[in-house]
Scaffold this motif. Structure first.
Motif, short mmCIF file in Angstrom:
data_model
loop_
_atom_site.label_atom_id
_atom_site.label_comp_id
_atom_site.label_asym_id
_atom_site.label_seq_id
_atom_site.Cartn_x
_atom_site.Cartn_y
_atom_site.Cartn_z
N LEU A 77 -72.56 16.49 -0.71
CA LEU A 77 -72.60 17.09 0.62
C LEU A 77 -72.23 16.11 1.73
N MET A 78 -72.19 14.81 1.43
CA MET A 78 -71.81 13.85 2.47
C MET A 78 -70.33 13.97 2.82
N VAL A 79 -69.54 14.48 1.88
CA VAL A 79 -68.09 14.54 2.07
C VAL A 79 -67.71 15.82 2.81
N ASP A 80 -66.92 15.69 3.85
CA ASP A 80 -66.50 16.83 4.67
C ASP A 80 -65.20 17.41 4.11
N VAL A 81 -65.34 18.45 3.26
CA VAL A 81 -64.19 19.12 2.67
C VAL A 81 -64.31 20.63 2.94
N ASP A 82 -63.38 21.39 2.42
CA ASP A 82 -63.38 22.83 2.66
C ASP A 82 -64.17 23.62 1.64
N VAL A 83 -64.26 23.08 0.41
CA VAL A 83 -64.81 23.84 -0.71
C VAL A 83 -65.86 23.01 -1.44
N TYR A 84 -67.01 23.64 -1.71
CA TYR A 84 -68.09 22.99 -2.45
C TYR A 84 -68.40 23.81 -3.69
N LEU A 85 -68.35 23.15 -4.85
CA LEU A 85 -68.67 23.77 -6.13
C LEU A 85 -70.01 23.22 -6.59
N GLY A 126 -67.71 27.49 8.41
CA GLY A 126 -66.44 27.82 7.77
C GLY A 126 -66.22 27.27 6.38
N LYS A 127 -67.21 26.58 5.81
CA LYS A 127 -67.04 26.04 4.47
C LYS A 127 -67.18 27.16 3.43
N ALA A 128 -66.50 26.99 2.30
CA ALA A 128 -66.60 27.93 1.18
C ALA A 128 -67.45 27.29 0.09
N ILE A 129 -68.44 28.05 -0.40
CA ILE A 129 -69.37 27.49 -1.37
C ILE A 129 -69.49 28.43 -2.56
N LEU A 130 -69.23 27.90 -3.76
CA LEU A 130 -69.48 28.63 -5.00
C LEU A 130 -70.74 28.05 -5.61
N PHE A 131 -71.76 28.89 -5.76
CA PHE A 131 -73.11 28.45 -6.09
C PHE A 131 -73.55 29.12 -7.39
N SER A 132 -73.72 28.31 -8.45
CA SER A 132 -74.17 28.84 -9.73
C SER A 132 -75.61 28.42 -9.98
N SER A 133 -76.44 29.37 -10.36
CA SER A 133 -77.85 29.05 -10.61
C SER A 133 -78.46 30.10 -11.52
#
Length: 240
Positions: free
Chosen positions: A149-157, A184-191
């Motif tokens: 989460l420290m990295v500022d990108v567009d997509v988080y997996l 505006g970030k896109a997050i794919l969250f698996s749980s």
């Protein structure tokens, strides 16, 4: 362009095991999409393909307009990833881990400062000089999340990102993810924790035996049943 991730007809086999059977779905900017299914359904395989760790047998993933199969380096620059297992070098200290992430991602001073803030928020500041091997499972997971989460990108997996993490920290992370999506970030969250997915995600995609068996807006699903009830019914029907 609203689509951050477009997964198109993914196929993947491991020997005789057909892990993915034509998977297609999308994740839009500004949204948190829950990706759920029973053990062995194909969730982690899908996420590893999106992250560029595995190659599909056929199909493709488009991230920010770039093809994972044709332009893997371009897509990896847009992605930050929390794996289900591993991802840490036990001989490093916590500080060295953050420095490694910063070097690999060419992180800015702002991003490095955010990483340090996250470690402080997660109660790890007093362990900066400790080797990762000395950490508990929960603290290792906190370090993985902080590094991602420290990295500022567009997509988080995020593949089981809150596994082993205490309730208070989990609530803090969920609030961060909501704020990131609002920006505006896109997050794919698996749980596997369906109650968490129900409370956090805007949409849900359900996979079983390598196929998408349902997807939809969370609010629509909650009108008729809890996510756990909806999920259990669909998986039971798919196994009849």
């Amino acid at each position: 362009m609203s689509e951050a991730i477009r997964v198109v007809d993914l196929e993947k086999s491991y020997g005789d095991v057909h892990a993915l059977k034509g998977i297609t779905f999308n994740v839009d900017y500004g949204h948190i999409v829950g990706y759920i299914g029973p053990n062995g359904a194909g969730k982690t395989t899908t996420i590893k393909i999106i992250a560029g760790i595995l190659k599909p047998d056929s199909g493709d993933v488009i991230v920010g307009g770039y093809s994972v199969t044709k332009s893997p380096l371009s897509t990896k620059k847009l992605i930050s990833y929390v794996p289900e297992d591993g991802g840490l070098f036990d001989h490093l200290t916590l500080m060295e881990h953050i420095e490694l992430i910063a070097a690999l991602r060419s992180a800015s001073d702002v991003e490095i400062a955010r990483g340090m803030e996250l470690l402080d928020k997660f109660g790890l500041t007093d362990k900066l000089k400790h080797r990762i091997s000395t950490l508990s499972k929960g603290n290792k997971q906190k370090l993985l999340v902080a590094g991602a989460l420290m990295v500022d990108v567009d997509v988080y997996l995020l593949d089981e990102p809150l596994s082993g993490i205490d309730v208070t920290t989990s609530m803090e992370i969920k609030e961060m993810l909501r704020e990131m999506a609002a920006n505006g970030k896109a997050i794919l969250f698996s749980s596997h924790i369906l109650e968490m997915v129900e409370r956090l995600c805007d949409r849900v995609v359900i996979i079983d035996k390598g196929k998408i068996i349902a997807e939809g807006e969370m609010e629509e699903i909650k009108h008729s049943a809890t996510l756990e009830e909806f999920f259990s019914r669909l998986v039971a029907e798919n196994n009849e």
